[in-house]
Design a protein around this motif. Structure first.
Motif, PDB file in Angstrom:
ATOM      1  N   THR A  98      -4.975  14.838   4.749  1.00 35.65           N
ATOM      2  CA  THR A  98      -4.085  13.867   4.109  1.00 35.65           C
ATOM      3  C   THR A  98      -4.862  12.656   3.613  1.00 35.65           C
ATOM      4  OG1 THR A  98      -2.236  14.581   5.495  1.00 35.65           O
ATOM      5  CG2 THR A  98      -2.041  12.419   4.455  1.00 35.65           C
ATOM      6  N   ILE A  99      -5.767  12.148   4.441  1.00 37.54           N
ATOM      7  CA  ILE A  99      -6.568  10.973   4.066  1.00 37.54           C
ATOM      8  C   ILE A  99      -7.480  11.304   2.883  1.00 37.54           C
ATOM      9  CG2 ILE A  99      -8.436   9.456   4.851  1.00 37.54           C
ATOM     10  CD1 ILE A  99      -6.993   9.496   7.644  1.00 37.54           C
ATOM     11  N   ALA A 100      -8.059  12.505   2.882  1.00 40.58           N
ATOM     12  CA  ALA A 100      -8.948  12.901   1.786  1.00 40.58           C
ATOM     13  C   ALA A 100      -8.199  13.006   0.460  1.00 40.58           C
ATOM     14  CB  ALA A 100      -9.621  14.233   2.114  1.00 40.58           C
ATOM     15  N   ARG A 101      -6.920  13.382   0.504  1.00 42.68           N
ATOM     16  CA  ARG A 101      -6.137  13.546  -0.723  1.00 42.68           C
ATOM     17  C   ARG A 101      -5.308  12.316  -1.073  1.00 42.68           C
ATOM     18  NH1 ARG A 101      -2.456  18.122  -0.187  1.00 42.68           N
ATOM     19  NH2 ARG A 101      -2.418  17.650   1.994  1.00 42.68           N
ATOM     20  N   ALA A 102      -5.446  11.253  -0.298  1.00 45.14           N
ATOM     21  CA  ALA A 102      -4.619  10.055  -0.491  1.00 45.14           C
ATOM     22  C   ALA A 102      -4.909   9.367  -1.823  1.00 45.14           C
ATOM     23  CB  ALA A 102      -4.860   9.069   0.648  1.00 45.14           C
ATOM     24  N   GLU A 103      -3.847   8.975  -2.468  1.00 44.54           N
ATOM     25  CA  GLU A 103      -3.935   8.127  -3.652  1.00 44.54           C
ATOM     26  C   GLU A 103      -3.221   6.835  -3.278  1.00 44.54           C
ATOM     27  OE1 GLU A 103      -2.435   7.879  -8.275  1.00 44.54           O
ATOM     28  OE2 GLU A 103      -2.330   9.786  -7.232  1.00 44.54           O
ATOM     29  N   ILE A 104      -4.016   5.801  -3.010  1.00 38.76           N
ATOM     30  CA  ILE A 104      -3.454   4.547  -2.522  1.00 38.76           C
ATOM     31  C   ILE A 104      -2.898   3.755  -3.703  1.00 38.76           C
ATOM     32  CG2 ILE A 104      -3.934   2.410  -1.287  1.00 38.76           C
ATOM     33  CD1 ILE A 104      -6.232   4.027   0.101  1.00 38.76           C
ATOM     34  N   ILE A 105      -1.621   3.435  -3.599  1.00 38.60           N
ATOM     35  CA  ILE A 105      -0.934   2.673  -4.637  1.00 38.60           C
ATOM     36  C   ILE A 105      -0.905   1.208  -4.197  1.00 38.60           C
ATOM     37  CG2 ILE A 105       1.199   2.415  -5.969  1.00 38.60           C
ATOM     38  CD1 ILE A 105      -0.066   5.210  -6.284  1.00 38.60           C
ATOM     39  N   ASP A 106      -1.466   0.333  -5.011  1.00 36.49           N
ATOM     40  CA  ASP A 106      -1.501  -1.099  -4.704  1.00 36.49           C
ATOM     41  C   ASP A 106      -0.155  -1.709  -5.087  1.00 36.49           C
ATOM     42  OD1 ASP A 106      -2.016  -3.770  -4.300  1.00 36.49           O
ATOM     43  OD2 ASP A 106      -3.759  -3.854  -5.636  1.00 36.49           O
ATOM     44  N   LEU A 107       0.667  -1.982  -4.070  1.00 41.67           N
ATOM     45  CA  LEU A 107       2.017  -2.496  -4.321  1.00 41.67           C
ATOM     46  C   LEU A 107       2.012  -3.879  -4.963  1.00 41.67           C
ATOM     47  CD1 LEU A 107       3.897  -1.350  -1.091  1.00 41.67           C
ATOM     48  CD2 LEU A 107       3.614  -0.163  -3.262  1.00 41.67           C
ATOM     49  N   ASP A 132      -3.503  18.564  -4.577  1.00 42.31           N
ATOM     50  CA  ASP A 132      -2.650  17.499  -5.084  1.00 42.31           C
ATOM     51  C   ASP A 132      -2.935  16.196  -4.365  1.00 42.31           C
ATOM     52  OD1 ASP A 132      -1.398  19.301  -6.748  1.00 42.31           O
ATOM     53  OD2 ASP A 132       0.216  19.721  -5.329  1.00 42.31           O
ATOM     54  N   LYS A 133      -2.869  15.116  -5.118  1.00 39.02           N
ATOM     55  CA  LYS A 133      -3.008  13.790  -4.524  1.00 39.02           C
ATOM     56  C   LYS A 133      -1.720  13.450  -3.785  1.00 39.02           C
ATOM     57  CE  LYS A 133      -7.061  12.342  -5.874  1.00 39.02           C
ATOM     58  NZ  LYS A 133      -8.080  12.032  -4.883  1.00 39.02           N
ATOM     59  N   ILE A 134      -1.848  12.693  -2.707  1.00 42.50           N
ATOM     60  CA  ILE A 134      -0.702  12.274  -1.918  1.00 42.50           C
ATOM     61  C   ILE A 134      -0.556  10.766  -2.087  1.00 42.50           C
ATOM     62  CG2 ILE A 134       0.270  12.098   0.395  1.00 42.50           C
ATOM     63  CD1 ILE A 134      -1.440  14.544   1.138  1.00 42.50           C
ATOM     64  N   PRO A 135       0.525  10.308  -2.754  1.00 41.70           N
ATOM     65  CA  PRO A 135       0.684   8.859  -2.923  1.00 41.70           C
ATOM     66  C   PRO A 135       1.032   8.197  -1.596  1.00 41.70           C
ATOM     67  CG  PRO A 135       2.636   9.998  -3.710  1.00 41.70           C
ATOM     68  CD  PRO A 135       1.641  11.059  -3.320  1.00 41.70           C
ATOM     69  N   MET A 136       0.435   7.033  -1.357  1.00 46.70           N
ATOM     70  CA  MET A 136       0.774   6.263  -0.160  1.00 46.70           C
ATOM     71  C   MET A 136       0.369   4.812  -0.351  1.00 46.70           C
ATOM     72  SD  MET A 136      -2.019   7.457   2.735  1.00 46.70           S
ATOM     73  CE  MET A 136      -1.501   9.134   2.642  1.00 46.70           C
ATOM     74  N   GLU A 168       5.107  10.648   1.771  1.00 43.03           N
ATOM     75  CA  GLU A 168       5.662  11.495   2.825  1.00 43.03           C
ATOM     76  C   GLU A 168       5.040  11.222   4.185  1.00 43.03           C
ATOM     77  OE1 GLU A 168       6.101  15.964   2.699  1.00 43.03           O
ATOM     78  OE2 GLU A 168       6.716  15.378   0.672  1.00 43.03           O
ATOM     79  N   ALA A 169       3.723  11.003   4.210  1.00 45.12           N
ATOM     80  CA  ALA A 169       3.010  10.832   5.476  1.00 45.12           C
ATOM     81  C   ALA A 169       3.382   9.540   6.202  1.00 45.12           C
ATOM     82  CB  ALA A 169       1.502  10.863   5.239  1.00 45.12           C
ATOM     83  N   GLU A 170       3.944   8.586   5.506  1.00 41.69           N
ATOM     84  CA  GLU A 170       4.252   7.297   6.129  1.00 41.69           C
ATOM     85  C   GLU A 170       5.746   7.005   6.226  1.00 41.69           C
ATOM     86  OE1 GLU A 170       2.799   4.023   3.585  1.00 41.69           O
ATOM     87  OE2 GLU A 170       2.671   5.505   2.001  1.00 41.69           O
ATOM     88  N   SER A 171       6.573   7.977   5.890  1.00 40.86           N
ATOM     89  CA  SER A 171       8.015   7.734   5.927  1.00 40.86           C
ATOM     90  C   SER A 171       8.518   7.627   7.363  1.00 40.86           C
ATOM     91  CB  SER A 171       8.771   8.844   5.185  1.00 40.86           C
ATOM     92  OG  SER A 171       8.649  10.062   5.863  1.00 40.86           O
ATOM     93  N   ASP A 172       9.486   6.751   7.559  1.00 40.30           N
ATOM     94  CA  ASP A 172      10.123   6.529   8.854  1.00 40.30           C
ATOM     95  C   ASP A 172      11.468   5.870   8.575  1.00 40.30           C
ATOM     96  OD1 ASP A 172      10.972   5.815  11.386  1.00 40.30           O
ATOM     97  OD2 ASP A 172       9.120   4.798  11.946  1.00 40.30           O
ATOM     98  N   VAL A 173      12.522   6.665   8.584  1.00 32.72           N
ATOM     99  CA  VAL A 173      13.846   6.169   8.199  1.00 32.72           C
ATOM    100  C   VAL A 173      14.283   5.031   9.111  1.00 32.72           C
ATOM    101  CG1 VAL A 173      16.270   6.792   7.920  1.00 32.72           C
ATOM    102  CG2 VAL A 173      14.494   8.343   7.148  1.00 32.72           C
ATOM    103  N   LYS A 174      13.949   5.097  10.396  1.00 35.30           N
ATOM    104  CA  LYS A 174      14.342   4.029  11.326  1.00 35.30           C
ATOM    105  C   LYS A 174      13.717   2.692  10.936  1.00 35.30           C
ATOM    106  CE  LYS A 174      15.110   7.146  15.156  1.00 35.30           C
ATOM    107  NZ  LYS A 174      14.567   7.723  16.364  1.00 35.30           N
ATOM    108  N   GLN A 175      12.557   2.746  10.277  1.00 37.15           N
ATOM    109  CA  GLN A 175      11.890   1.530   9.811  1.00 37.15           C
ATOM    110  C   GLN A 175      12.266   1.190   8.369  1.00 37.15           C
ATOM    111  OE1 GLN A 175       9.682  -0.425  11.615  1.00 37.15           O
ATOM    112  NE2 GLN A 175      10.222   0.813  13.387  1.00 37.15           N
TER     113      GLN A 175
END
Length: 157
Positions: free
Chosen positions: A68-77, A2-6, A109-116
């Motif tokens: 994670t990096i190999a499966r990353a699907e980079i979303i251009d915000l 599966d691709k991982i959106p980030m 998921e890989a970049e989530s940080d609730v404090k941020q």
């Protein structure tokens, strides 16, 4: 697989961590193992066992990052627009019980940080928010009980 959106920023952060672990941490740990070996009997050498455990944890994290990096699907915000909440949206909410404002960005998921203020697309709050627009009320089941929020603002990038 599966691709991982980030986001691009999240992808860059993962690449930087991978580079640090592979080029700085790995040689440091190898040197620590060599130093501990030189002290003699390995069966009772706490430094050796600690260094080997560090090596195992570091190599495991490197493998996880590479996957994670190999499966990353980079979303251009910068290409995202609209008023409907989707991945990458920064959402301003007001807690209907306390009138406290909260701002969250929905990220991978890989970049989530609730404090941020970055919540995973798979988190209960993000799942509740996706598809909503300004003015909608959102009910979120939390470990402390149900929470009710009103969507005040949705923006991208």
């Amino acid at each position: 697989m599966d691709k991982i959106p980030m986001t691009a920023a999240g992808h860059s952060a993962l690449e930087a961590e991978l580079k640090h672990r592979a080029s700085s941490e790995r040689p440091r740990i190898i040197a620590a193992i060599a130093e501990a070996r030189s002290h003699g009997d390995l069966s009772e050498n706490a430094e050796y066992h600690a260094a080997k455990e560090q090596q195992s944890l570091n190599e495991g994290r490197i493998a996880e990052l590479e996957s994670t990096i190999a499966r990353a699907e980079i979303i251009d915000l910068s290409k995202l627009t609209g008023s409907t909440i989707t991945f990458g949206a920064t959402v301003t909410l007001v807690d209907e019980d306390t009138d406290e404002e909260k701002i969250y960005q929905i990220v991978g998921e890989a970049e989530s940080d609730v404090k941020q203020g970055r919540v995973s697309i798979g988190s209960p709050i993000a799942r509740a928010l996706v598809g909503k627009t300004v003015g909608d009320t959102v009910e979120v089941a939390t470990p402390g009980g149900g929470k009710s929020y009103e969507v005040l603002k949705v923006k991208f990038a």
